[in-house]
Design a protein around this motif. Structure first.
Motif, PDB file in Angstrom:
ATOM      1  N   LEU A 250      46.876  51.780  20.498  1.00  0.00           N
ATOM      2  CA  LEU A 250      47.829  50.679  20.667  1.00  0.00           C
ATOM      3  C   LEU A 250      48.306  50.579  22.107  1.00  0.00           C
ATOM      4  O   LEU A 250      48.463  49.475  22.651  1.00  0.00           O
ATOM      5  CB  LEU A 250      49.017  50.870  19.720  1.00  0.00           C
ATOM      6  CG  LEU A 250      48.691  50.772  18.222  1.00  0.00           C
ATOM      7  CD1 LEU A 250      49.943  51.037  17.400  1.00  0.00           C
ATOM      8  CD2 LEU A 250      48.114  49.397  17.883  1.00  0.00           C
ATOM      9  N   ARG A 251      48.538  51.706  22.745  1.00  0.00           N
ATOM     10  CA  ARG A 251      48.957  51.691  24.150  1.00  0.00           C
ATOM     11  C   ARG A 251      47.878  51.084  25.038  1.00  0.00           C
ATOM     12  O   ARG A 251      48.176  50.343  25.981  1.00  0.00           O
ATOM     13  CB  ARG A 251      49.285  53.113  24.604  1.00  0.00           C
ATOM     14  CG  ARG A 251      50.619  53.633  24.079  1.00  0.00           C
ATOM     15  CD  ARG A 251      50.894  55.042  24.591  1.00  0.00           C
ATOM     16  NE  ARG A 251      52.223  55.499  24.196  1.00  0.00           N
ATOM     17  CZ  ARG A 251      52.693  56.717  24.420  1.00  0.00           C
ATOM     18  NH1 ARG A 251      51.930  57.622  25.048  1.00  0.00           N
ATOM     19  NH2 ARG A 251      53.909  57.053  24.026  1.00  0.00           N
ATOM     20  N   GLN A 253      45.707  48.841  24.153  1.00  0.00           N
ATOM     21  CA  GLN A 253      45.677  47.392  23.920  1.00  0.00           C
ATOM     22  C   GLN A 253      46.826  46.698  24.652  1.00  0.00           C
ATOM     23  O   GLN A 253      46.644  45.630  25.247  1.00  0.00           O
ATOM     24  CB  GLN A 253      45.749  47.085  22.420  1.00  0.00           C
ATOM     25  CG  GLN A 253      44.723  47.793  21.561  1.00  0.00           C
ATOM     26  CD  GLN A 253      43.345  47.809  22.170  1.00  0.00           C
ATOM     27  OE1 GLN A 253      42.747  46.771  22.425  1.00  0.00           O
ATOM     28  NE2 GLN A 253      42.818  49.008  22.439  1.00  0.00           N
ATOM     29  N   ARG A 254      48.016  47.318  24.612  1.00  0.00           N
ATOM     30  CA  ARG A 254      49.159  46.731  25.324  1.00  0.00           C
ATOM     31  C   ARG A 254      48.914  46.725  26.835  1.00  0.00           C
ATOM     32  O   ARG A 254      49.258  45.762  27.529  1.00  0.00           O
ATOM     33  CB  ARG A 254      50.433  47.517  25.008  1.00  0.00           C
ATOM     34  CG  ARG A 254      50.907  47.373  23.576  1.00  0.00           C
ATOM     35  CD  ARG A 254      52.336  47.883  23.433  1.00  0.00           C
ATOM     36  NE  ARG A 254      52.772  47.826  22.046  1.00  0.00           N
ATOM     37  CZ  ARG A 254      52.765  48.862  21.219  1.00  0.00           C
ATOM     38  NH1 ARG A 254      52.339  50.048  21.644  1.00  0.00           N
ATOM     39  NH2 ARG A 254      53.179  48.734  19.971  1.00  0.00           N
ATOM     40  N   MET A 257      46.573  43.863  27.680  1.00  0.00           N
ATOM     41  CA  MET A 257      47.262  42.578  27.623  1.00  0.00           C
ATOM     42  C   MET A 257      48.177  42.392  28.829  1.00  0.00           C
ATOM     43  O   MET A 257      48.265  41.297  29.401  1.00  0.00           O
ATOM     44  CB  MET A 257      48.050  42.469  26.316  1.00  0.00           C
ATOM     45  CG  MET A 257      47.174  42.458  25.064  1.00  0.00           C
ATOM     46  SD  MET A 257      48.111  42.483  23.512  1.00  0.00           S
ATOM     47  CE  MET A 257      48.857  40.851  23.567  1.00  0.00           C
ATOM     48  N   ALA A 258      48.858  43.466  29.231  1.00  0.00           N
ATOM     49  CA  ALA A 258      49.761  43.380  30.391  1.00  0.00           C
ATOM     50  C   ALA A 258      48.987  43.104  31.673  1.00  0.00           C
ATOM     51  O   ALA A 258      49.496  42.452  32.593  1.00  0.00           O
ATOM     52  CB  ALA A 258      50.556  44.676  30.524  1.00  0.00           C
ATOM     53  N   ASP A 266      43.923  42.025  19.401  1.00  0.00           N
ATOM     54  CA  ASP A 266      45.027  41.188  19.866  1.00  0.00           C
ATOM     55  C   ASP A 266      46.283  41.509  19.055  1.00  0.00           C
ATOM     56  O   ASP A 266      46.444  41.059  17.920  1.00  0.00           O
ATOM     57  CB  ASP A 266      44.660  39.715  19.714  1.00  0.00           C
ATOM     58  CG  ASP A 266      45.726  38.783  20.289  1.00  0.00           C
ATOM     59  OD1 ASP A 266      46.741  39.293  20.816  1.00  0.00           O
ATOM     60  OD2 ASP A 266      45.546  37.562  20.211  1.00  0.00           O
ATOM     61  N   LEU A 267      47.191  42.293  19.644  1.00  0.00           N
ATOM     62  CA  LEU A 267      48.403  42.699  18.935  1.00  0.00           C
ATOM     63  C   LEU A 267      49.358  41.538  18.728  1.00  0.00           C
ATOM     64  O   LEU A 267      50.268  41.623  17.892  1.00  0.00           O
ATOM     65  CB  LEU A 267      49.099  43.824  19.718  1.00  0.00           C
ATOM     66  CG  LEU A 267      48.282  45.097  19.934  1.00  0.00           C
ATOM     67  CD1 LEU A 267      49.099  46.125  20.719  1.00  0.00           C
ATOM     68  CD2 LEU A 267      47.831  45.685  18.609  1.00  0.00           C
ATOM     69  N   GLY A 268      49.175  40.451  19.484  1.00  0.00           N
ATOM     70  CA  GLY A 268      50.051  39.303  19.322  1.00  0.00           C
ATOM     71  C   GLY A 268      49.969  38.668  17.942  1.00  0.00           C
ATOM     72  O   GLY A 268      50.907  38.017  17.492  1.00  0.00           O
TER      73      GLY A 268
END
Length: 468
Positions: A250-251, A253-254, A257-258, A266-268
């Motif tokens: 998860l980190r 992926q974030r 995205m950042a 896509d965690l959004g």
């Protein structure tokens, strides 16, 4: 499953119906492999003498390897060629199935199943991508996708019956060996009837994220399966490792995205509560239907003394009702809406199991057939409604990622259903001489009803949002 838009340069095949027949045949043989061992498991247990945990691995390793690999298999197929991935995937799947048929010990069979899952994960996303190429018109593509979906559900439902017939008339390895000639025929059809296609702008492939996802899923599977062998310490350590890998995934992926880079996941999408709840509903629906199917098959053979094919026939109401639920779900969804269909379906499925628990299993075959039929119908209605909600909740540019998450939820739900309910049953028997089957089914009643009631609250605005 993810599938990038086809390249404008790709020509439509002259016979799209042949493309559809080919990809449905490929999807069908892979889908059958997910459930074909449910009735064959007792025969494998007698022949190879696996521990309870090893038996769960034999059944479970396929969906647990397929699910995380789906995150990237579609991306790689778009990059290197969808037909290529379909053909190579089927070849790997067929060869590994031949290896599995003649496995002489549980470890070899687990490894062969894992390799066949790699092949399955390569082929599955290509089946949908090739339909999108063959049917550029949306109206005709909708019908093709409906046939594709019914093929997947029908093949999975037919798996236990096919497995029971083969085991009773041949030997347990025949449930794998039959895949070899079928894969060969489908490969020839794919080479003859389909054309290669690629995406002009394939998505980014992130190897580190893929490895983290596979590790997290397999560690979680190990945690559940080791409970069946009463290795509490190994199970606890595996659970911690799985949680750590999930956090790392998860980190990453974030961070992507950042940095403005396309993430693997896509965690959004999870910001929408209805979307997240629908994924949970699909996971739980598959958890129940696949996990209970295995428990029913084992109970009918080991406790009730039925032959493999007879036990498979006893499970026909469950399979047929599942298909009926798929046909009736659009009608129910229009009249009840997503919230009542999903929450009500879960509650009804849970309550339908109460007579099975009260009777201690299949003491009355008529009651057993009616109850399992209601469960199959209700769970499939929930799955279809949740699937529609997922697609409706996602924006146009998010549909590919949403579809991939839906397929992953299907596979993980079924895999964890087998692992968790199998571990509960095995642990209950050793702990106090209790009927593990009753304990596992009774736990399913509580979970289905409880989550169904929770869904009623989480999906309060779902129908308003999807109508908008």
């Amino acid at each position: 499953m993810t599938a990038a838009s086809p390249s404008p340069s790709v020509k439509r095949p002259a016979r799209p119906a042949l493309v559809l027949a080919t990809v449905c045949a490929a999807l069908g043989i892979i889908s059958i492999d997910v459930t074909v061992l449910h009735v064959a498991a007792p025969s494998i247990q007698r022949a190879l003498d696996p521990t309870p945990g090893e038996l769960l691995w034999i059944i479970d390793v396929f969906p647990f390897v397929v699910a995380p690999l789906l995150l990237s298999a579609g991306v790689l197929g778009d990059r290197f060629g969808r037909r290529l991935f379909l053909v190579v995937g089927l070849a790997v799947f067929g060869l590994a199935s031949g290896w599995a048929a003649f496995a002489g010990d549980p470890t070899t069979l687990i490894l062969a199943r894992a390799v066949s899952a790699v092949g399955g994960s390569m082929a599955m996303p290509s089946t949908m991508s090739m339909i999108r190429v063959a049917y550029p018109d949306r109206a005709t593509r909708v019908r093709a996708v409906a046939i594709w979906s019914m093929t997947s559900a029908g093949a999975a439902a037919a798996g236990p019956v096919i497995g029971g017939f083969l085991v009773e008339h041949f030997w347990w390895g025949s449930v794998f060996l039959v895949n070899v000639p079928v894969c060969a025929v489908v490969i020839v059809a794919a080479l003859a009837w389909t054309r290669e296609s690629r995406s002009d702008r394939p998505a980014r492939f992130d190897l580190v994220s893929q490895l983290l996802a596979v590790g997290a899923v397999l560690a979680a599977c190990l945690a559940a399966n080791e409970l069946a062998d009463h290795a509490v310490l190994v199970s606890a350590v595996s659970a911690v490792v799985s949680a750590g890998l999930v956090v790392a995934f998860l980190r990453r992926q974030r961070a992507a995205m950042a940095a403005g880079v396309q993430p693997t996941l896509d965690l959004g999408l999870f910001a929408d509560r209805s979307f997240s709840a629908a994924l949970v509903a699909i996971f739980l629906a598959m958890f129940a239907i696949v996990g209970l199917d295995l428990q029913f098959a084992q109970h009918l053979q080991l406790s009730r003394g039925l032959a493999a094919f007879t036990a498979a026939l006893m499970l026909l109401p469950l399979a047929l009702a599942t298909m009926a639920g798929g046909f009736c779900s659009p009608w129910l969804l229009r009249r009840l809406g997503h919230r009542r269909t999903i929450s009500g379906g879960l509650v009804v499925a849970g309550l339908a199991l109460v007579p099975v628990v009260a009777l201690g299993g299949a003491e009355s075959f008529v009651v057993f057939g009616i109850c399992t039929g209601v469960v199959g119908f209700s769970v499939e209605v929930v799955a279809v409604a949740a699937n529609d909600l997922i697609i409706s909740s996602a924006g146009e540019h998010e549909v590919g990622g949403a579809a991939a998450l839906e397929e992953i939820a299907y596979d993980l739900g079924g895999g964890f259903g087998v692992a968790v309910l199998g571990a509960v049953a095995a642990t209950a028997v050793v702990a106090g001489g209790d009927d593990g089957f009753v304990r596992a089914v009774g736990g399913s009643v509580v979970v289905l009803v409880a989550v169904g009631l929770v869904m009623a609250g989480l999906l309060r605005r779902a129908d308003v949002q999807t109508r908008a």
